[in-house]
Design a protein around this motif. Structure first.
Motif: not given
Length: 348
Positions: A125-151
């Motif tokens: 939601g914050g990323i989308a807000k930042g894109c709105e405020l700067s006039g650029c489109a949020l057109i893609g991304g990646e969500t990576a769930e990696m057990p054991g990699m992060y606390p």
């Protein structure tokens, strides 16, 4: 005989595909609000498609990537996830802005050990807000769930911005010369740099996010999102494009290391410390940490998030134009010759 074991699923290994799908459903309406001309295909496909607007005669693509750094540690500790996405966008789009580029689109990378849909949705939601405020489109991304990699409860962010500029209007700093004026645009706080030292100072001061800091909770001041300079600066570039000779985003390295990046060898940016008042946050950090002046100017932005170098004859007109766009502008100093072979900044 060996007893047959129960069949394993991806969920047994720590990855929840259903949670990922639920997050995509939450993200889609947020991304939809950022759509703009040029988007041919956005979130949902294997690759996002974007057509460079036809108003560009000789478009040059300008790209940038960055993260949020250890400011994320405070987001975890203080459970403040709604603004770090703005930081993520700002760090990349402000970078490409300094070459005169209009941000066109943005992609994000969110990595975690176990996906919390609610937390991830706050971040995006914050990323989308930042894109709105700067006039650029949020057109893609990646969500990576990696057990054991992060606390547990932690994640990492990276962002990628692509913009365009007319080849003839690219800003490269090559025309900067002695006598030019250095303007400073105010920051909104520490932005996303210096947080390893900032966190050390908070620890030394035994500071708490809820404690009063000149009428505001300290947590609000410390976590204030990075200011987005895109729309105001682009608006002023339309009228003063040729006169704005150089722009510097004041990130890691502060004023001392970032301004020289746009100067030719043998030039020096002479900044006067009485030209602007360092915000209370930085004064407090310096006092609590016993931080030397030079260290402050190399680690933090000290209240200046963007620098513009302009001809002396146009300095006041450009300052007025930036103020009309809502920016706080200071005349920080001037460009001079120096004996050093490398470009440098000095704070007098």
């Amino acid at each position: 005989m060996t007893q047959p074991q129960a069949p394993l699923t991806y969920r047994d290994a720590g990855v929840d595909i259903d949670a990922g799908d639920a997050l995509v459903d939450r993200i889609k309406p947020l991304a939809a609000r950022t759509m703009r001309e040029g988007v041919l295909a956005g979130i949902g496909g294997f690759g996002a498609l974007f057509e460079v607007p036809k108003r560009y005669k000789e478009p040059v693509l300008v790209s940038g990537t960055d993260g949020v750094g250890t400011k994320l540690k405070l987001a975890f500790d203080w459970q403040r996830h709604d603004t770090v996405g703005i930081d993520l966008v700002a760090m990349s789009v402000n970078d490409i802005l300094v070459q005169g580029a209009e941000p066109l689109f943005f992609l994000d990378y969110f990595a975690c050990g176990k996906l919390s849909v609610d937390v991830a949705a706050q971040v995006v939601g914050g990323i989308a807000k930042g894109c709105e405020l700067s006039g650029c489109a949020l057109i893609g991304g990646e969500t990576a769930e990696m057990p054991g990699m992060y606390p547990e409860g932690e994640y990492d962010l990276a962002g990628f911005a692509v913009g365009a500029a007319e080849k003839s209007l690219l800003i490269d700093g090559k025309s900067i010369q002695p006598g030019d004026v250095v303007l400073g645009l105010a920051s909104s706080g520490a932005h996303s740099n210096g947080y390893s030292l900032l966190r050390k100072i908070l620890q030394r001061a035994n500071a708490r996010p809820e404690q009063d800091f000149y009428g505001q909770p300290l947590g609000d001041v410390v976590m204030a999102p990075t200011h987005l300079y895109v729309k105001p600066v682009l608006a002023v570039l339309k009228d003063f494009g040729k006169e704005i000779k150089g722009l510097a985003h004041i990130t890691g390295g502060g004023l001392l290391d970032n301004v020289p990046r746009i100067l030719q060898p043998g030039l020096q940016a002479r900044l006067h410390r009485d030209a602007w008042q360092m915000p209370k946050l930085f004064s407090w950090l310096q006092q609590q940490g016993g931080v030397a002046d030079t260290e402050m100017h190399r680690v933090f932005n000290c209240g200046i998030g963007m620098v513009a170098v302009v001809p002396a004859a146009q300095a006041e007109a450009i300052s007025r134009a930036l103020r009309a766009q809502g920016e706080t502008v200071y005349q920080l100093g001037e460009i001079a010759e120096c004996a050093a072979t490398d470009a440098q900044t000095v704070v007098l």
